[in-house]
Motif scaffolding. Sequence first.
Motif, PDB file in Angstrom:
ATOM      1  N   MET A  42       2.434   7.748   3.242  1.00 27.07           N
ATOM      2  CA  MET A  42       1.323   6.791   3.249  1.00 27.07           C
ATOM      3  C   MET A  42       0.677   6.698   1.871  1.00 27.07           C
ATOM      4  N   GLU A  43      -0.023   5.603   1.651  1.00 28.74           N
ATOM      5  CA  GLU A  43      -0.613   5.293   0.349  1.00 28.74           C
ATOM      6  C   GLU A  43      -1.523   6.398  -0.170  1.00 28.74           C
ATOM      7  N   ASN A  44      -2.350   6.981   0.693  1.00 34.96           N
ATOM      8  CA  ASN A  44      -3.355   7.942   0.232  1.00 34.96           C
ATOM      9  C   ASN A  44      -2.898   9.394   0.271  1.00 34.96           C
ATOM     10  N   PHE A  45      -1.618   9.634   0.571  1.00 33.29           N
ATOM     11  CA  PHE A  45      -1.174  11.028   0.709  1.00 33.29           C
ATOM     12  C   PHE A  45      -1.284  11.808  -0.599  1.00 33.29           C
ATOM     13  N   GLY A  46      -1.240  11.123  -1.719  1.00 43.75           N
ATOM     14  CA  GLY A  46      -1.382  11.797  -3.008  1.00 43.75           C
ATOM     15  C   GLY A  46      -2.718  12.496  -3.176  1.00 43.75           C
ATOM     16  N   ASN A  47      -3.690  12.162  -2.318  1.00 42.26           N
ATOM     17  CA  ASN A  47      -5.003  12.815  -2.392  1.00 42.26           C
ATOM     18  C   ASN A  47      -5.035  14.167  -1.685  1.00 42.26           C
ATOM     19  N   VAL A  48      -4.004  14.488  -0.919  1.00 40.05           N
ATOM     20  CA  VAL A  48      -3.995  15.763  -0.208  1.00 40.05           C
ATOM     21  C   VAL A  48      -3.804  16.900  -1.201  1.00 40.05           C
ATOM     22  N   ASP A  49      -4.664  17.908  -1.091  1.00 38.67           N
ATOM     23  CA  ASP A  49      -4.562  19.093  -1.935  1.00 38.67           C
ATOM     24  C   ASP A  49      -3.183  19.721  -1.735  1.00 38.67           C
ATOM     25  N   PRO A  50      -2.428  19.975  -2.825  1.00 39.99           N
ATOM     26  CA  PRO A  50      -1.084  20.554  -2.686  1.00 39.99           C
ATOM     27  C   PRO A  50      -1.056  21.849  -1.882  1.00 39.99           C
ATOM     28  N   ASN A  51      -2.173  22.599  -1.880  1.00 38.08           N
ATOM     29  CA  ASN A  51      -2.226  23.845  -1.116  1.00 38.08           C
ATOM     30  C   ASN A  51      -2.101  23.616   0.386  1.00 38.08           C
ATOM     31  N   TRP A  52      -2.358  22.372   0.828  1.00 30.17           N
ATOM     32  CA  TRP A  52      -2.344  22.066   2.254  1.00 30.17           C
ATOM     33  C   TRP A  52      -1.205  21.114   2.620  1.00 30.17           C
ATOM     34  N   VAL A  53      -0.171  21.050   1.799  1.00 31.13           N
ATOM     35  CA  VAL A  53       0.975  20.176   2.089  1.00 31.13           C
ATOM     36  C   VAL A  53       2.085  20.949   2.791  1.00 31.13           C
ATOM     37  N   ASP A  54       2.598  21.993   2.159  1.00 27.50           N
ATOM     38  CA  ASP A  54       3.700  22.750   2.757  1.00 27.50           C
ATOM     39  C   ASP A  54       3.151  23.884   3.619  1.00 27.50           C
ATOM     40  N   VAL A  55       2.466  23.492   4.674  1.00 27.14           N
ATOM     41  CA  VAL A  55       1.846  24.456   5.578  1.00 27.14           C
ATOM     42  C   VAL A  55       2.851  24.885   6.652  1.00 27.14           C
ATOM     43  N   TRP A  56       2.692  26.086   7.166  1.00 29.58           N
ATOM     44  CA  TRP A  56       3.691  26.610   8.101  1.00 29.58           C
ATOM     45  C   TRP A  56       3.733  25.833   9.408  1.00 29.58           C
ATOM     46  N   TRP A  57       2.613  25.186   9.782  1.00 30.56           N
ATOM     47  CA  TRP A  57       2.603  24.483  11.074  1.00 30.56           C
ATOM     48  C   TRP A  57       3.196  23.085  10.979  1.00 30.56           C
ATOM     49  N   ASP A  58       3.317  22.523   9.781  1.00 31.17           N
ATOM     50  CA  ASP A  58       3.888  21.182   9.608  1.00 31.17           C
ATOM     51  C   ASP A  58       4.370  21.054   8.168  1.00 31.17           C
ATOM     52  N   PRO A  59       5.469  21.728   7.810  1.00 31.57           N
ATOM     53  CA  PRO A  59       5.932  21.740   6.414  1.00 31.57           C
ATOM     54  C   PRO A  59       6.170  20.338   5.871  1.00 31.57           C
ATOM     55  N   GLY A  60       5.512  20.019   4.762  1.00 34.38           N
ATOM     56  CA  GLY A  60       5.672  18.715   4.147  1.00 34.38           C
ATOM     57  C   GLY A  60       4.822  17.624   4.758  1.00 34.38           C
ATOM     58  N   ARG A  61       4.199  17.901   5.890  1.00 33.65           N
ATOM     59  CA  ARG A  61       3.265  16.975   6.552  1.00 33.65           C
ATOM     60  C   ARG A  61       3.939  15.687   7.048  1.00 33.65           C
ATOM     61  N   SER A  62       4.867  15.853   7.981  1.00 32.49           N
ATOM     62  CA  SER A  62       5.479  14.692   8.626  1.00 32.49           C
ATOM     63  C   SER A  62       4.694  14.228   9.849  1.00 32.49           C
ATOM     64  N   TYR A  63       3.841  15.105  10.390  1.00 34.30           N
ATOM     65  CA  TYR A  63       3.127  14.798  11.629  1.00 34.30           C
ATOM     66  C   TYR A  63       1.610  14.760  11.482  1.00 34.30           C
ATOM     67  N   ASP A  65      -4.305  24.487  13.511  1.00 36.87           N
ATOM     68  CA  ASP A  65      -3.008  24.732  12.873  1.00 36.87           C
ATOM     69  C   ASP A  65      -1.920  25.180  13.851  1.00 36.87           C
ATOM     70  N   TYR A  66      -2.152  26.286  14.571  1.00 45.54           N
ATOM     71  CA  TYR A  66      -1.117  26.806  15.469  1.00 45.54           C
ATOM     72  C   TYR A  66      -0.797  25.810  16.582  1.00 45.54           C
ATOM     73  N   MET A  67      -1.808  25.029  16.993  1.00 42.54           N
ATOM     74  CA  MET A  67      -1.586  24.075  18.081  1.00 42.54           C
ATOM     75  C   MET A  67      -0.739  22.892  17.618  1.00 42.54           C
ATOM     76  N   ILE A  68      -0.863  22.509  16.344  1.00 45.77           N
ATOM     77  CA  ILE A  68       0.034  21.476  15.805  1.00 45.77           C
ATOM     78  C   ILE A  68       1.485  21.912  15.979  1.00 45.77           C
ATOM     79  N   LYS A  69       1.784  23.141  15.626  1.00 43.93           N
ATOM     80  CA  LYS A  69       3.162  23.642  15.753  1.00 43.93           C
ATOM     81  C   LYS A  69       3.618  23.614  17.208  1.00 43.93           C
ATOM     82  N   VAL A  70       2.752  24.055  18.108  1.00 41.25           N
ATOM     83  CA  VAL A  70       3.081  24.046  19.538  1.00 41.25           C
ATOM     84  C   VAL A  70       3.376  22.626  20.012  1.00 41.25           C
ATOM     85  N   MET A  71       2.535  21.671  19.606  1.00 38.74           N
ATOM     86  CA  MET A  71       2.689  20.296  20.078  1.00 38.74           C
ATOM     87  C   MET A  71       3.904  19.617  19.475  1.00 38.74           C
TER      88      MET A  71
END
Length: 343
Positions: free
Chosen positions: A101-122, A81-87
């Motif tokens: 992406m097509e399968n993004f709807g399968n991601v648990d909402p608890n892991w979408v707006d994370v502090w290291w990549d808010p909204g999961r663009s990366y 997690d922290y290394m994603i933010k650094v990179m």
Amino acid sequence: MSKTIKILVQASAVALIAGTAAAEGELNIYNWGNYTSPEMIEKFEQEYNVEVNLDSYDSNETMLAKVQAGNTGYDIVVPGDYMIKVMIEQGLLEEVKPNEMENFGNVDPNWVDVWWDPGRSYSIPYQWGTTSFTVDTAVYDGDINTLALMFDPPEELKGRINMLNDMNDVINAGLRYLGYSRCNGNEEEMREVLDLLLEAKQHWRTMDYSTIEKLTSGDVDLSQNWNGAAMRARAQRPTLEYAYPKEGFTGWMDNVAVLKGAPNLENAKLFMNFMMDPENAAMTSNFARYANGIKGSDEFMDPEMLSAPEIVMPAGAPAPDFVTPCPQEVVDLYNRVWTRLKQ
């Protein structure tokens, strides 16, 4: 030791007729060692006619240093997690928009707006878990839920302890034991941590990432450990138990990301979407023995994963401590403590 898997499987005519997406070429993955399901890799190769090459590292910092050096040839990396933010901040990752992406709807909402990549663009979730330690309860039958076993061990465990060869995990555990905050820039408190670690070091047998091998060989009776590795070790040494220390422990999530300038960008995107399929995510969990962040994957998991004490935290255990990146001046202080400890 880094391992390389090089398998090329041609997609069958039947699969192509059925509409399986056609791709070609290679995909180069740089992941933690002993952390990638061969079954999952083989399935990806069969579906997309892509040769997967797998190389491994033993820490976020090892991976970062290699990527910073450039010209790695890797497409996919799996940072914590922290290394994603650094990179992201250093411009080392492609903004591939997995959230579109097509399968993004399968991601648990608890892991979408994370502090290291808010909204999961990366990045997308890979596996998540905790870092604590494992003890053989046939050797030590007292209360295991305290960091004292690593820093002020009983006689039964002296000289029988393995610590992770990881600056952050060792120092942060010491800070927790002394009741101090993580990312600590207080030089007086960090001197106390150094004194604690130096005193405890005489009771440590090794500092090694190969925790499963250390425990299952009988080389040690306690090892600082990740919960999935603890479950895999217990399968071979049933008296092992994973601790949830009262002073606290680290929570983390590893994430699939694509390196800036990835030579096989489209195949990397295919792999990212593939990993958000519940059945494919479950393959990784069944192999590595960690939870993942994909909804519906439980249906495909081995039954023991759903109730394992290493995966399901007991009532009353502290909440995992997800440690954010430290300021550079604190990193420098950690480095000084670590260098002195390793002398």
